[in-house]
Design an enzyme around this catalytic site. Structure first.
Site, PDB file in Angstrom:
ATOM      1  N   VAL A 240      44.177  40.549  26.295  1.00  0.00           N
ATOM      2  CA  VAL A 240      42.728  40.443  26.484  1.00  0.00           C
ATOM      3  C   VAL A 240      42.424  39.251  27.392  1.00  0.00           C
ATOM      4  O   VAL A 240      42.665  38.108  27.020  1.00  0.00           O
ATOM      5  CB  VAL A 240      42.024  40.252  25.113  1.00  0.00           C
ATOM      6  CG1 VAL A 240      40.525  40.084  25.288  1.00  0.00           C
ATOM      7  CG2 VAL A 240      42.335  41.430  24.200  1.00  0.00           C
ATOM      8  N   ASP A 241      41.895  39.521  28.601  1.00  0.00           N
ATOM      9  CA  ASP A 241      41.487  38.404  29.462  1.00  0.00           C
ATOM     10  C   ASP A 241      40.003  38.109  29.233  1.00  0.00           C
ATOM     11  O   ASP A 241      39.367  38.717  28.376  1.00  0.00           O
ATOM     12  CB  ASP A 241      41.805  38.689  30.936  1.00  0.00           C
ATOM     13  CG  ASP A 241      40.979  39.850  31.483  1.00  0.00           C
ATOM     14  OD1 ASP A 241      39.962  40.212  30.876  1.00  0.00           O
ATOM     15  OD2 ASP A 241      41.370  40.401  32.529  1.00  0.00           O
ATOM     16  N   SER A 242      39.456  37.173  30.017  1.00  0.00           N
ATOM     17  CA  SER A 242      38.083  36.735  29.713  1.00  0.00           C
ATOM     18  C   SER A 242      37.066  37.848  29.937  1.00  0.00           C
ATOM     19  O   SER A 242      36.077  37.965  29.228  1.00  0.00           O
ATOM     20  CB  SER A 242      37.723  35.498  30.533  1.00  0.00           C
ATOM     21  OG  SER A 242      37.793  35.815  31.903  1.00  0.00           O
TER      22      SER A 242
END
Ligand SMILES: [Fe+2]
Ligand SMILES: [Fe+2]
Length: 284
Positions: A240-242
């Site tokens: 999960v990235d930003s």
């Protein structure tokens, strides 16, 4: 406090009609427009806070402010035709996200926004010509059609810049993909045009547990299979990235009708952390 509320109520009585001048179905529809504008504003605002791109930060903030104003324009329109905005259970954006899954990069966010904005303008134009449309509704539609044009323009400029740097094909393919999804979402909704409450009216509370619902939302918005979702893995371990996080948090907030504080959000390490906060917030 009570007296100022009474004053506002008196002003509302004086300024706005008492009886509803549009159909109940149209009130549901306008309430849905209103909520979708709000959802657009909230998404743009969140992206504005996340982005590392200085130009984008300015554009997204302006876009956020405009969509919030549009939500107010619909609110005023509803009051002027003698209604009160209804609480709706979903937005155009939530359908999109359910169908598209997770926009994983800047190109996807831009392409999705572009297709979405075009759809809004096309739909508002069609709505203007529906027989019996209230003049106040027509006026609001016209105002918003003119303002949405600016949104289409800045997103197109950024898409053109992306195409110049990365090739036209990648942009074209992305646009085609979202166009197809948009057709599906729109046609799915169109079937309910004369009984819109069925789409956006109150839903039965889910009998599923918080974990089951969270697992489903995580799988949908992060593009994973439900069996791959682990409550003890860190969000980073799940890739999960930003940007994923923005979309995921919005999906969770919509599903559970809750708003996390920024502190809560930055303290989330695992889905188990999210579930714990949800349990605390939803118990009576
Ligand atoms: Fe808008
Ligand atoms: Fe817009």
């Amino acid at each position: 406090m009570a007296s100022s509320v009474a004053v506002i109520a008196r002003e509302v009585e004086r300024e706005y009609p008492q009886a509803l001048e549009i159909s109940e179905n149209e009130l549901w529809l306008l309430s849905y427009y209103r909520e979708s504008e709000l959802a657009g504003g909230l998404l743009m605002g969140r992206l504005a806070r996340e982005t590392d791109d200085d130009d984008l930060r300015v554009r997204l903030t302006e876009h956020c402010a405009e969509e919030a104003r549009h939500a107010w324009a619909w609110t005023e329109c509803i009051l002027r035709v003698g209604g009160t905005p209804k609480k709706v259970s979903e937005t155009y954006q939530s359908r999109y996200h359910a169908a598209v899954g997770n926009p994983t990069n800047l190109l996807e966010v831009l392409a999705l926004t572009q297709i979405f904005e075009r759809r809004v303008v096309r739909h508002f134009r069609a709505h203007q010509s529906w027989p019996g449309t209230h003049p106040e509704v027509k006026r609001t539609l016209q105002q918003l059609i003119e303002e949405e044009a600016g949104h289409i323009r800045w997103v197109k400029d950024r898409l053109d810049a992306y195409a110049a740097a990365n090739g036209e094909t990648v942009v074209k393919e992305m646009m085609e993909r979202f166009k197809r999804i948009d057709e599906e979402v729109y046609n799915g909704l169109k079937r309910y045009a004369d009984r819109f409450e069925q789409v956006v009216g109150p839903k039965q509370p889910s009998a599923d547990s918080i974990e089951q619902r969270l697992r489903r939302v995580a799988a949908d918005s992060l593009g994973h299979d439900e069996s791959e979702i682990r409550f003890d893995a860190t969000l980073a371990e799940m890739g999960v990235d930003s940007l994923d996080l923005v979309v995921f948090m919005m999906a969770v907030e919509e599903e559970f009708r809750i708003e996390f504080t920024r502190e809560e959000q930055s303290a989330f390490r695992t889905l188990g952390d999210v579930a714990a906060v949800l349990k605390g917030a939803t118990k009576d």
